[in-house]
Motif scaffolding. Structure first.
Motif, PDB file in Angstrom:
ATOM      1  N   GLU A  79     -10.175   4.292  -9.401  1.00  0.00           N
ATOM      2  CA  GLU A  79      -9.681   3.010  -9.902  1.00  0.00           C
ATOM      3  C   GLU A  79      -8.257   3.077 -10.457  1.00  0.00           C
ATOM      4  N   HIS A 121      -7.832   2.841   3.540  1.00  0.00           N
ATOM      5  CA  HIS A 121      -8.646   1.907   2.744  1.00  0.00           C
ATOM      6  C   HIS A 121     -10.098   2.158   3.123  1.00  0.00           C
ATOM      7  N   ILE A 148      -4.847   3.140 -10.389  1.00  0.00           N
ATOM      8  CA  ILE A 148      -3.733   2.977  -9.445  1.00  0.00           C
ATOM      9  C   ILE A 148      -2.477   3.681  -9.962  1.00  0.00           C
ATOM     10  N   GLN A 165      -6.239   1.041  -3.110  1.00  0.00           N
ATOM     11  CA  GLN A 165      -7.220   0.079  -3.631  1.00  0.00           C
ATOM     12  C   GLN A 165      -7.048  -1.286  -2.984  1.00  0.00           C
TER      13      GLN A 165
END
Length: 219
Positions: free
Chosen positions: A76, A119, A78, A101
């Motif tokens: 999570e 992704h 970034i 993300q």
């Protein structure tokens, strides 16, 4: 010599890459900031290390620039993903693959020099959706935003015809690059090759053309 990789971030995606690389007989250094995750991979990876990868001196001390390919699979966070990418570029790592993300994250990663951006959740979603919608599409690999490779199962409408009979390239703008037939794979099949029922056709083309071919030729 064995190929050498680093995987940073040992969540589901990073962990699955470590497991697969080890199966493929590669040397893998697995890195995470969470000591429990590092512990989980201590017996799997060649080396499992707890480190904060946003700390340049920590990365340099691990000799990371000597590895040919680093995968950043940070979940999570970034900011950590971007900072780690920047530091690895600065250090001189040859090839960097990063998990993104979202599209904004990808744009930033590409700007700062990530060689490859993936992704996994989105790509898996696309594959699953395509498999659900079509009985004929067995697997789906996105090459870019507009082009893909798909595996399509030949049905009665195609069986018994040669590639030249079907003239798929001229009619639909897609190419059959290979045919899987039980344990055999015919790469670059000849125009006179006759398609058999349940052959798996490996088709490459734009998404629009692939869907057109799948709709008209197989239904």
């Amino acid at each position: 010599m064995k190929k050498e990789f680093v995987v940073i971030g040992l969540g589901r995606f990073g962990g699955s890459i470590v497991n697969e690389l080890v199966k493929l007989n590669a040397e893998v250094m697995a890195i995470d900031i969470d000591p429990e995750r590092v512990e989980d991979y201590a017996q799997i990876a060649t080396q499992a290390v707890r480190a904060d990868t946003t700390d340049e001196s920590a990365l340099r001390s691990l000799g990371i620039r000597n590895f040919e390919h680093v995968v950043i699979a940070i979940g999570e966070n970034i900011q950590s993903s971007i900072l780690t990418t920047l530091i690895l570029k600065e250090i001189g790592v040859k090839k960097i693959t990063v998990k993104a993300q979202n599209d904004y994250h990808e744009k930033v990663l590409r700007k700062i020099g990530a060689d490859q951006v993936v992704h996994p959740e989105r790509d898996m979603g696309i594959r699953i959706a395509n498999n659900m919608v079509s009985n004929n599409i067995l697997d789906y690999l996105e090459l870019s935003d507009e082009y893909s490779i798909v595996e399509i199962k030949a049905n009665e409408k195609l069986a018994g015809y040669t590639l030249i009979d079907l003239d798929i390239r001229a009619k639909y703008g897609v190419n059959i690059v290979a045919i899987k037939r039980s344990s055999q794979i015919l790469v670059s099949p000849q125009a006179i090759e006759e398609i058999r029922l349940n052959d798996i056709l490996i088709v490459i083309g734009s998404d629009i053309d692939i869907h057109r071919f799948e709709k008209k030729a197989l239904h």
